[in-house]
Design a protein around this motif. Structure first.
Motif, PDB file in Angstrom:
ATOM      1  N   TYR A  26       0.848  -1.190   0.000  1.00  0.00           N
ATOM      2  CA  TYR A  26       0.000   0.000   0.000  1.00  0.00           C
ATOM      3  C   TYR A  26       0.880   1.235   0.000  1.00  0.00           C
ATOM      4  CZ  TYR A  26       0.687  -0.399   5.095  1.00  0.00           C
ATOM      5  OH  TYR A  26       1.216  -0.519   6.338  1.00  0.00           O
ATOM      6  N   TYR A  28       1.597   3.990   1.792  1.00  0.00           N
ATOM      7  CA  TYR A  28       2.483   4.414   2.874  1.00  0.00           C
ATOM      8  C   TYR A  28       3.636   3.432   3.041  1.00  0.00           C
ATOM      9  CZ  TYR A  28       4.030   6.011   7.462  1.00  0.00           C
ATOM     10  OH  TYR A  28       4.783   6.478   8.512  1.00  0.00           O
ATOM     11  N   LYS A  76      -5.476   0.159   0.662  1.00  0.00           N
ATOM     12  CA  LYS A  76      -5.531  -0.128  -0.769  1.00  0.00           C
ATOM     13  C   LYS A  76      -4.166  -0.643  -1.201  1.00  0.00           C
ATOM     14  CE  LYS A  76      -7.081   1.911  -5.109  1.00  0.00           C
ATOM     15  NZ  LYS A  76      -7.248   3.168  -5.839  1.00  0.00           N
ATOM     16  N   TYR A  78      -1.504  -2.275  -3.919  1.00  0.00           N
ATOM     17  CA  TYR A  78      -1.225  -2.271  -5.352  1.00  0.00           C
ATOM     18  C   TYR A  78      -0.367  -3.477  -5.678  1.00  0.00           C
ATOM     19  CZ  TYR A  78      -3.005   2.449  -5.264  1.00  0.00           C
ATOM     20  OH  TYR A  78      -3.810   3.538  -5.111  1.00  0.00           O
TER      21      TYR A  78
END
Lengths: 111, 436
Positions: A26, A28, A76, A78
């Motif tokens: 994600y 961060y 979220k 990726y």
């Protein structure tokens, strides 16, 4: 040492794809991972990270999914796609020839 | 202002720059998660809540700039190449109708009706682009039942033309068979996208969903619509998440049932006529007649054709089934080849577009509808040249007939609508995609 903004701009995509090629992450997590891998020299400015991730997603280079992480926070993630791996390979080639050429001119590489 | 409020205010400022409102929820969620993570880390490093928030927000940068960049990433997508190709086909269709109306007496309606169709179709097309296709999905089952009921009624009570039922009289004559394939595939895509394809009963449901309208089409002698429906169905199932092996089982069973149906009901002369394209000379004045005329037209065609208004009286159906032969006759072999090429380019563009769509309903809708467009497109060209059986197939966008024209506009409008919204995903619907 901080890196010039313009230099960073041209290489953000290749850096993002390289990180995602290791494992899905994600946003961060990626910015932390980047600082760690580059011993703090390279920082992904979040303000540019998300627009780039979203553009890569709409071009089919990465895909995303939502999940609740270790805590209850929804994140979220990726994940790189086949197409994205293709782009990464291309960018790596480009980077290698660029680096060799710059090194040659600067006199640091093979003459 | 409380801490939480400051975060929300920042996120709101970012979102204000993103004109695509449907993305706001997921972007807010993502940014909020990021900021909260970061604030926690800063606090763990000994910062106060206040300065942790300050730092996290400062790291993210100017909300207006961030929002503007995100807006760029989420502008609705438009496939301009597809719009341009479709516009070319429509414009050319108008020219062909003009040419036909000049070539025959009393054919002025071919042109004027086409103009009316284009105006109506364009209005529908534009309205469709600005509407979220996902809103259609909940109505899929009702749409399906409604259309099957209409087909049944038409079959029983409809007005008959040339021995096959055609129109349902509901105050005006509704061309049910002309609109059924698009509406059926539209509704099936919505139903199939929700089903659990791991279960065996789903396969039975799917087969039943296909076979009822298929059988109605078949017994009312709308064989091409039946073929289209079958093809659209096969494509829908292939892009569904059903395991490969069950898909093949389903296809095998359907092949068995349908060939049985055909074998039991088809009459000798129909079969004979269907296969006459293999050897049109066997019955040059009967079953092979139109094809021979069509082949003659193609063989005698010139590179640049006979020009606008050329007449081709030997061949029936020059405004519909044999419009391609007429195009080659009056506008030449080069134009005929260009029409074929245009179709191939359009297919390639749309195949590329559909691969970028992630939403399952969107993928199904787009692939099913594309099947309904490209099969008639290439069939009507290939049958004119004797490669496929002669059936009542129109060349999309070009042939005469406003019902089919409007359905084709609906179809392309929906396809582009799905593509336009490909980057807008609801948060809850996502789960990890299979690792590739």
């Amino acid at each position: 040492m901080t890196i010039n903004k313009e230099l960073m701009k041209g290489s953000t995509v290749i850096l993002i794809l390289t990180l995602l090629d290791r494992k899905p992450m994600y946003g961060y997590e990626m910015s932390k991972e980047m600082e760690k891998s580059s011993s703090g020299v390279l920082t992904l400015k979040e303000g540019t990270l998300y627009p780039i991730l979203h553009t890569l997603e709409s071009d089919g280079m990465v895909e995303s999914y939502w999940s609740s992480g270790e805590g209850e926070r929804k994140r979220k993630y990726y994940q790189i796609t086949k197409k994205g791996q293709g782009l990464l390979k291309e960018k790596q080639q480009e980077w290698i020839s660029f680096r060799t050429a710059v090194d040659q001119v600067l006199g640091g590489g093979p003459a | 202002m409380s801490q939480q409020q400051r975060l929300e205010e920042y996120i709101k400022q970012v979102c204000r720059q993103i004109r695509n409102k449907e993305m706001h929820a997921s972007i807010s969620q993502e940014l909020r998660g990021h900021l909260e993570d970061k604030i926690e880390d800063y606090q763990a490093n000994g910062l106060t809540m206040e300065s942790a928030i300050d730092k996290a927000i400062a790291d993210m940068g100017d909300p207006i700039q961030v929002g503007k960049h995100l807006h760029q990433a989420h502008k609705p997508r438009m496939e301009w190449s597809v719009i341009a190709l479709v516009a070319m086909l429509i414009g050319f269709g108008l020219l062909v109708m003009y040419s036909l109306s000049q070539s025959q007496t009393d054919a002025g309606h071919l042109f004027t009706n086409k103009v009316v169709g284009i105006v109506l179709g364009l209005a529908l097309f534009i309205a469709l682009l600005f509407f979220d296709y996902r809103k259609l999905q909940p109505y899929s089952l009702y749409l399906y039942l409604g259309i099957v009921l209409c087909m049944l009624l038409t079959n029983l009570f409809g007005t008959t033309v040339n021995g096959r039922s055609m129109y349902l009289n509901i105050g005006l004559l509704l061309n049910v068979y002309g609109i059924c394939s698009v509406l059926l595939i539209l509704s099936m895509a919505g139903m199939f996208a929700k089903w659990n394809w791991e279960k065996l009963t789903t396969l039975f449901r799917a087969a039943l969903t296909l076979l009822v309208p298929f059988a109605i089409l078949f017994v009312s002698h709308h064989s091409f619509e039946a073929i289209l429906l079958l093809a659209g169905f096969l494509v829908l199932v292939s892009v569904s998440p059903a395991p490969r092996r069950t898909v093949w089982k389903l296809f095998g069973a359907l092949l068995f049932i349908i060939s049985g149906l055909v074998f039991l009901t088809i009459q000798r002369h129909q079969f004979h006529r269907l296969l006459s394209f293999l050897d049109p000379l066997a019955d040059p004045n009967g079953a092979g007649f139109t094809l021979l005329q069509s082949l003659k037209t193609l063989q005698e065609a010139e590179l640049w054709g006979h020009g606008i208004g050329a007449s081709l009286s030997d061949l029936p159906g020059t405004e519909a089934e044999f419009v391609f032969a007429y195009i080659v006759h009056s506008f030449g072999l080069v134009t005929g080849a260009a029409i074929l090429l245009l179709g191939i380019v359009l297919l390639i563009r749309l195949l590329r577009a559909v691969r970028l769509v992630r939403d399952r309903y969107g993928v199904m809708l787009m692939s099913g509808l594309m099947t309904l467009f490209f099969i008639p497109y290439f069939w009507s060209i290939l049958m004119t040249a004797g490669f496929l059986p002669i059936m009542s197939v129109n060349l999309p966008f070009i042939s005469y007939g406003n019902t089919s024209f409007i359905m084709q506009m609906l179809l392309i409008g929906l396809v582009l609508n799905v593509y336009r919204r490909k980057d807008i995903q609801p948060i809850e619907a996502s789960k990890p995609p299979a690792q590739t």
